[in-house]
Design a protein around this motif. Structure first.
Motif, mmCIF file in Angstrom:
data_model
loop_
_atom_site.group_PDB
_atom_site.id
_atom_site.type_symbol
_atom_site.label_atom_id
_atom_site.label_comp_id
_atom_site.label_asym_id
_atom_site.label_seq_id
_atom_site.Cartn_x
_atom_site.Cartn_y
_atom_site.Cartn_z
ATOM 1 N N ASP A 1 0.810 -1.212 0.000
ATOM 2 C CA ASP A 1 0.000 0.000 0.000
ATOM 3 C C ASP A 1 0.844 1.263 0.000
ATOM 4 O OD1 ASP A 1 1.028 -0.155 2.538
ATOM 5 O OD2 ASP A 1 -0.877 -0.242 3.564
ATOM 6 N N TRP A 2 0.155 2.396 0.066
ATOM 7 C CA TRP A 2 0.780 3.707 0.189
ATOM 8 C C TRP A 2 0.490 4.231 1.578
ATOM 9 C CZ3 TRP A 2 3.591 6.122 -3.655
ATOM 10 C CH2 TRP A 2 3.525 5.544 -4.914
ATOM 11 N N LYS A 3 1.444 4.928 2.158
ATOM 12 C CA LYS A 3 1.260 5.510 3.482
ATOM 13 C C LYS A 3 1.535 7.006 3.411
ATOM 14 C CE LYS A 3 2.644 1.420 6.031
ATOM 15 N NZ LYS A 3 3.518 0.855 7.044
ATOM 16 N N VAL B 1 -1.365 7.083 7.854
ATOM 17 C CA VAL B 1 -2.609 6.616 7.249
ATOM 18 C C VAL B 1 -2.214 5.712 6.087
ATOM 19 C CG1 VAL B 1 -4.647 7.335 5.958
ATOM 20 C CG2 VAL B 1 -3.873 8.694 7.873
ATOM 21 N N SER B 2 -2.771 4.495 6.037
ATOM 22 C CA SER B 2 -2.451 3.536 4.977
ATOM 23 C C SER B 2 -3.664 3.306 4.094
ATOM 24 C CB SER B 2 -2.024 2.202 5.568
ATOM 25 O OG SER B 2 -0.866 2.357 6.327
ATOM 26 N N SER B 3 -3.406 3.130 2.792
ATOM 27 C CA SER B 3 -4.481 2.858 1.847
ATOM 28 C C SER B 3 -3.868 2.294 0.561
ATOM 29 C CB SER B 3 -5.244 4.149 1.541
ATOM 30 O OG SER B 3 -6.291 3.889 0.645
ATOM 31 N N VAL C 1 -2.833 6.928 -2.498
ATOM 32 C CA VAL C 1 -2.375 8.004 -1.620
ATOM 33 C C VAL C 1 -3.616 8.775 -1.190
ATOM 34 C CG1 VAL C 1 -0.960 10.061 -1.439
ATOM 35 C CG2 VAL C 1 -0.167 8.138 -2.797
ATOM 36 N N ASP C 2 -4.019 8.615 0.055
ATOM 37 C CA ASP C 2 -5.277 9.164 0.546
ATOM 38 C C ASP C 2 -5.041 10.413 1.397
ATOM 39 O OD1 ASP C 2 -7.899 9.557 1.200
ATOM 40 O OD2 ASP C 2 -8.226 7.556 2.028
ATOM 41 N N TRP D 1 -5.867 11.622 5.584
ATOM 42 C CA TRP D 1 -4.839 12.266 6.404
ATOM 43 C C TRP D 1 -5.357 13.597 6.935
ATOM 44 C CZ3 TRP D 1 -0.288 11.593 8.804
ATOM 45 C CH2 TRP D 1 0.397 12.717 9.201
ATOM 46 N N ASN D 2 -5.985 14.398 6.061
ATOM 47 C CA ASN D 2 -6.482 15.708 6.470
ATOM 48 C C ASN D 2 -7.579 15.594 7.519
ATOM 49 O OD1 ASN D 2 -4.704 17.123 4.859
ATOM 50 N ND2 ASN D 2 -6.124 17.266 3.154
#
Length: 74
Positions: free
Chosen positions: A29-31, A43-45, A48-49, A53-54
């Protein structure tokens, strides 16, 4: 591998230490995470989320600081 987020992209700073987050790619995933290792805010998804995060790092706003007050009635 870690990537810096471009300044033109709007994102909240880490709520714990105030630093701008970075993006890390792993096999799964992307963190989006704080570069401060002792902070451990991430935050992992599968993408790229930045929205997640916000939401997680948005500071709470006190209603009374905005100039709005409520009367206590019984």
């Amino acid at each position: 591998m870690t990537y810096e987020i471009q300044p033109a992209i709007v994102c909240e700073n880490c709520i714990k230490c105030g630093r701008r987050p970075v993006i890390e790619q792993t096999k799964k995933d992307w963190k989006v995470k704080c570069p401060n290792k002792s902070c451990a805010n991430e935050v992992s998804s599968s993408i790229v989320d930045m929205e997640q995060w916000n939401r997680k790092n948005k500071p709470d706003i006190d209603i009374n600081q905005q100039g709005t007050t409520f009367k206590h009635t019984a």
